[in-house]
Scaffold this active site. Structure first.
Site, PDB file in Angstrom:
ATOM      1  N   GLU A 228      22.816 -12.516   0.938  1.00  0.00           N
ATOM      2  CA  GLU A 228      21.589 -12.943   1.290  1.00  0.00           C
ATOM      3  C   GLU A 228      21.648 -13.972   2.552  1.00  0.00           C
ATOM      4  O   GLU A 228      20.768 -13.663   3.272  1.00  0.00           O
ATOM      5  CB  GLU A 228      20.646 -13.191   0.189  1.00  0.00           C
TER       6      GLU A 228
ATOM      7  N   GLY B 155      -2.939   8.559  -1.232  1.00  0.00           N
ATOM      8  CA  GLY B 155      -3.677   7.635  -1.075  1.00  0.00           C
ATOM      9  C   GLY B 155      -4.194   6.909   0.153  1.00  0.00           C
ATOM     10  O   GLY B 155      -4.629   5.759   0.217  1.00  0.00           O
ATOM     11  N   THR B 156      -4.523   7.850   1.025  1.00  0.00           N
ATOM     12  CA  THR B 156      -5.064   7.550   2.292  1.00  0.00           C
ATOM     13  C   THR B 156      -6.562   7.541   2.260  1.00  0.00           C
ATOM     14  O   THR B 156      -7.149   7.061   3.157  1.00  0.00           O
ATOM     15  CB  THR B 156      -4.136   8.110   3.644  1.00  0.00           C
ATOM     16  N   GLY B 157      -7.210   7.974   1.246  1.00  0.00           N
ATOM     17  CA  GLY B 157      -8.704   8.074   0.995  1.00  0.00           C
ATOM     18  C   GLY B 157      -9.142   9.245   1.423  1.00  0.00           C
ATOM     19  O   GLY B 157     -10.423   9.320   1.775  1.00  0.00           O
TER      20      GLY B 157
ATOM     21  N   HIS C 106      22.414 -12.234   5.734  1.00  0.00           N
ATOM     22  CA  HIS C 106      21.404 -11.711   6.390  1.00  0.00           C
ATOM     23  C   HIS C 106      20.428 -12.626   7.192  1.00  0.00           C
ATOM     24  O   HIS C 106      19.909 -12.596   8.070  1.00  0.00           O
ATOM     25  CB  HIS C 106      20.219 -10.805   5.345  1.00  0.00           C
TER      26      HIS C 106
ATOM     27  N   ASP D 214      22.134  -1.327   2.927  1.00  0.00           N
ATOM     28  CA  ASP D 214      22.195  -1.948   4.243  1.00  0.00           C
ATOM     29  C   ASP D 214      22.838  -1.083   5.164  1.00  0.00           C
ATOM     30  O   ASP D 214      22.684  -0.699   6.180  1.00  0.00           O
ATOM     31  CB  ASP D 214      22.949  -3.334   4.150  1.00  0.00           C
TER      32      ASP D 214
ATOM     33  N   GLY E 213      -3.078  14.737   4.942  1.00  0.00           N
ATOM     34  CA  GLY E 213      -2.486  13.112   5.234  1.00  0.00           C
ATOM     35  C   GLY E 213      -1.910  12.985   3.754  1.00  0.00           C
ATOM     36  O   GLY E 213      -1.917  13.540   2.806  1.00  0.00           O
TER      37      GLY E 213
HETATM   38  P1  ADP Z   1      -5.898  10.387  -1.484  1.00  0.00           P
HETATM   39  O1  ADP Z   1      -7.058  11.151  -2.202  1.00  0.00           O
HETATM   40  O2  ADP Z   1      -5.856  10.395  -0.078  1.00  0.00           O
HETATM   41  O3  ADP Z   1      -4.861  10.449  -2.289  1.00  0.00           O
HETATM   42  P2  ADP Z   1      -7.904   8.219  -2.757  1.00  0.00           P
HETATM   43  O4  ADP Z   1      -9.069   8.700  -1.921  1.00  0.00           O
HETATM   44  O5  ADP Z   1      -7.796   8.866  -3.996  1.00  0.00           O
HETATM   45  O6  ADP Z   1      -6.674   8.833  -1.775  1.00  0.00           O
HETATM   46  O7  ADP Z   1      -7.700   6.910  -2.722  1.00  0.00           O
HETATM   47  C1  ADP Z   1      -7.403   6.164  -4.141  1.00  0.00           C
HETATM   48  C2  ADP Z   1      -8.210   4.912  -3.799  1.00  0.00           C
HETATM   49  O8  ADP Z   1      -7.532   4.087  -2.865  1.00  0.00           O
HETATM   50  C3  ADP Z   1      -9.388   4.934  -3.251  1.00  0.00           C
HETATM   51  O9  ADP Z   1     -10.469   5.083  -4.452  1.00  0.00           O
HETATM   52  C4  ADP Z   1      -9.731   3.456  -2.832  1.00  0.00           C
HETATM   53  O10 ADP Z   1     -10.047   2.677  -3.640  1.00  0.00           O
HETATM   54  C5  ADP Z   1      -8.456   3.004  -2.151  1.00  0.00           C
HETATM   55  N1  ADP Z   1      -8.337   3.663  -0.791  1.00  0.00           N
HETATM   56  C6  ADP Z   1      -7.711   4.819  -0.250  1.00  0.00           C
HETATM   57  N2  ADP Z   1      -7.944   4.813   1.182  1.00  0.00           N
HETATM   58  C7  ADP Z   1      -9.004   3.955   1.550  1.00  0.00           C
HETATM   59  C8  ADP Z   1      -9.737   3.551   2.683  1.00  0.00           C
HETATM   60  N3  ADP Z   1      -9.361   4.107   3.755  1.00  0.00           N
HETATM   61  N4  ADP Z   1     -10.627   2.653   2.645  1.00  0.00           N
HETATM   62  C9  ADP Z   1     -10.821   1.986   1.347  1.00  0.00           C
HETATM   63  N5  ADP Z   1     -10.184   2.146   0.316  1.00  0.00           N
HETATM   64  C10 ADP Z   1      -9.133   3.154   0.241  1.00  0.00           C
HETATM   65 ZN    ZN Z   2      22.020  -6.621   2.053  1.00  0.00          ZN
END
Ligand code: ADP
Ligand code: ZN
Ligand code: MG
Length: 615
Positions: free
Chosen positions: A419, A200-202, A422, A500, A197
């Site tokens: 602006e 930042g998706t956890g 738009h 744009d 994934g």
């Molecule tokens: P990845 O490893 O996918 O890059 P991380 O697990 O390191 O992402 O996510 C970084 C931080 O973002 C986590 O420590 C948490 O605080 C927050 N975070 C990311 N995804 C979630 C989630 N699904 N639920 C809660 N917090 C999340």
């Molecule tokens: Zn514009």
């Protein structure tokens, strides 16, 4: 700092030794003559300079400012001293010359030690730094670079918005806790799980949660840390890691960024990478080497599954793959709730509204958003986070830092018209999502202002965007340029509309090639690039002829031109309204959607749709 001090000391040493040699001597006096003069009481003052073995003598009646006479001395100047004392001549042993020499030596010594010390410090520091060049020194010792957490303290409750992934991984927890249940019926416990994934998706969080739920230790290492300067270091690190893990089983081994080691072998840039291949081979060997029941489960994470070596994905290795996607509306709400737990939120905050306004945000970005809002709250000395801070934080994260408003009135006016162009179309067009706000407060990244819609995300997600909605959207994108042209003419047009124009091209092209919404008819010439984050889809597949490609371009241009004409017409026909809104925007710098709609209704006498679709 150290070097600067050393230079200062050296300079000091140099200046200190200067005055002595600057003193020129007068006609020399012989030693015996000096003795006679002293006895005769004609000597006023004697300065003895032991280093140069001279006495500087000031005679009676000598003019002020005249340099003293120099008398060469022998090794022993006790005789002169005795005589001078007996005749009450003022005698001193000059300290400067002597000291300066000592100082010079000291300074040089100091410099020497500073240099040596600095060198040692640099060496020591670099050998401590992870990933630093000092690894050259720890080579052979194969210092462990992985971390071990006995308890991660993260639970499934802390992970929100990725329910499917969580469900799949729930099973892994059971493997770790009650392996008998599986082995009793002859099931082979999986060794590896690959989390796929965008950043930042956890993924890391999820892996920690598995360890937390199962109550087992968590070993983690990043793929990039495996790959070292020296061939063999990575491999020995893998060996160390698995050895430690076996001692602590049951446990989780987490390998982040596995694509850094696990790239397709033999396809490396620059003729392959021996070190990486050795590391990968070691990893594969280790994974094959332990039986499925040792209680070690390896979880790896990547956002580039497409570059992974196929050997990694074979059964018995990372044969389970779990997608961890960007959260939907519901997921974002869940994540916001998790991170709102430890924050003081005002009662006016509706996390639903925040979730609505943050499509495309990852879990990490949502966490960051709430944190930014909390920081703003503290800075403003409020007790609780209000919607105001959340709004500011969203803009900050999505658009950029606010800068001070422009002073240049002409440029400001042009931006205001752009602006408002738009914003007015967002408000007047029937199928458009409504205006959230329009502003001419500049943002970092060269943004002079923006008009923001409240998108109806469910419609977008569910693929129910209509042709009419898309056409209106294109017209809105072109509204800025249209207003510039209508008011200022061709010559004054700015380059500010380039993003744009790109948005127009992208959407119009999608209409033609993907949704069959043009005269070319019902053909899907390109497939959805939903895996863009995975690095694929960088170059859209072109499976059509050059002739078709020309037709596509024509259709795209046709759509854009039609929308552009419409935008210009609407602006022209509403010139009074446009001018009034621009004056107001110049005055207030930001107009909220509701105020904007009120003025439009006042001037046109027509009611305009409010933010109806969105809670
Ligand atoms: P990845 O490893 O996918 O890059 P991380 O697990 O390191 O992402 O996510 C970084 C931080 O973002 C986590 O420590 C948490 O605080 C927050 N975070 C990311 N995804 C979630 C989630 N699904 N639920 C809660 N917090 C999340
Ligand atoms: Zn514009
Ligand atoms: Mg991570």
């Amino acid at each position: 700092m150290g070097v600067a001090t050393a230079f200062w000391v050296v300079a000091q040493g140099l200046t200190l030794s200067l005055p002595a040699s600057a003193q020129a001597a007068r006609d020399p006096l012989s030693y015996s003559a000096l003795l006679t003069e002293i006895d005769a009481g004609k000597v006023n003052r004697i300065e003895i300079d032991p280093t140069q073995r001279v006495a500087r003598v000031t005679l009676e009646g000598q003019k002020k400012g005249d340099p003293p006479s120099e008398v060469a001395l022998f090794d022993n100047y006790g005789e002169i001293t005795k005589k001078a004392l007996a005749n009450k001549v003022d005698i001193t042993v000059q300290p400067t010359q002597d000291n300066s020499a000592v100082m010079g030596i000291l300074a040089n010594l100091l410099l020497f030690f500073l240099l040596i010390g600095g060198l040692l410090m640099i060496l020591r520091r670099s050998s401590n730094a992870p990933g630093g060049p000092g690894q050259a020194m720890s080579f052979g010792k194969s210092r462990a670079r992985f971390q071990m957490e006995a308890k991660t303290g993260v639970m499934f409750d802390d992970v929100a918005g990725i329910e499917e992934a969580k469900e799949e991984l729930q099973e892994v927890v059971t493997f770790l806790k009650k392996p008998e249940r599986f082995t009793a019926v002859g099931a082979r416990i999986p060794k590896g799980v690959l989390l796929i994934g965008p950043p930042g998706t956890g993924k890391t969080l999820l892996a920690k949660a598995i360890a937390g739920e199962a109550g087992v230790p968590f070993f983690s290492i990043s793929g990039s840390e495996f790959v070292e300067m020296f061939v063999g270091v990575g491999a020995s690190r893998v060996r160390d890691l698995f050895k430690k893990a076996k001692e602590n089983a049951p446990c989780i081994i987490f390998i982040d960024e596995i694509d850094a080691v696990g790239r397709q072998r033999g396809a490396g840039i620059g003729g392959g990478n021996d070190e990486r291949e050795q590391t990968l081979n070691q990893l594969l060997t280790e994974m094959d080497g332990f039986e499925g029941n040792t209680g070690i489960i390896i979880i790896a994470a990547t956002n580039r599954p497409d570059v992974l070596d196929s050997a990694l994905l074979r059964p018995g290795r990372f044969d389970r793959q779990v997608m961890v996607d960007l959260p939907s509306y519901k997921g974002r709400l869940g994540i916001l709730e998790v991170h709102a737990r430890n924050k003081k939120l005002d009662t006016d905050i509706s996390l639903e509204v925040v979730a609505r306004r943050t499509p495309g945000f990852s879990g990490a970005e949502l966490a960051n958003l709430l944190n930014e809002a909390a920081i703003l709250t503290a800075r403003r000395r409020k007790d609780a986070v209000t919607m105001l801070e959340i709004d500011d934080a969203i803009d900050r994260v999505t658009i950029g830092l606010t800068l001070t408003p422009l002073l240049d009135s002409k440029k400001k006016r042009l931006i205001a018209y752009h602006e408002i162009g738009h914003a007015l179309l967002m408000t007047l067009l029937k199928n458009s999502d409504p205006l959230n706000k329009v502003t001419i407060i500049p943002r970092s990244g060269g943004i002079g202002g923006f008009a923001q819609q409240v998108f109806n995300e469910e419609m977008i997600d569910s693929g129910l965007r209509t042709r009419a909605w898309m056409l209106d959207q294109i017209t809105i994108y072109l509204g800025g340029r249209a207003a510039e042209i209508e008011i200022f003419g061709d010559a004054e047009v700015t380059a500010g509309a380039s993003s744009d124009i790109k948005a127009v091209a992208d959407l119009a092209r999608e209409m033609v090639t993907r949704y069959g919404m043009s005269d070319l008819g019902l053909v899907a010439l390109e497939s959805a690039g939903s895996e863009v984050f995975l690095g694929r889809g960088l170059s859209p597949r072109t499976e059509y002829s050059e002739e078709v490609s020309t037709q596509i371009d024509q259709q795209v241009r046709g759509i854009a031109l039609k929308c552009y004409e419409e935008a210009r017409t609407i602006i022209r026909e509403n010139r009074v309204l446009v001018d009034r809104l621009v004056e107001m925007l110049l005055e207030e710098e930001t107009i909220e959607g509701e105020d904007f709609r009120r003025i439009v209704t006042e001037v046109t006498g027509q009611p305009v749709a409010a933010v109806a679709q969105v809670s």
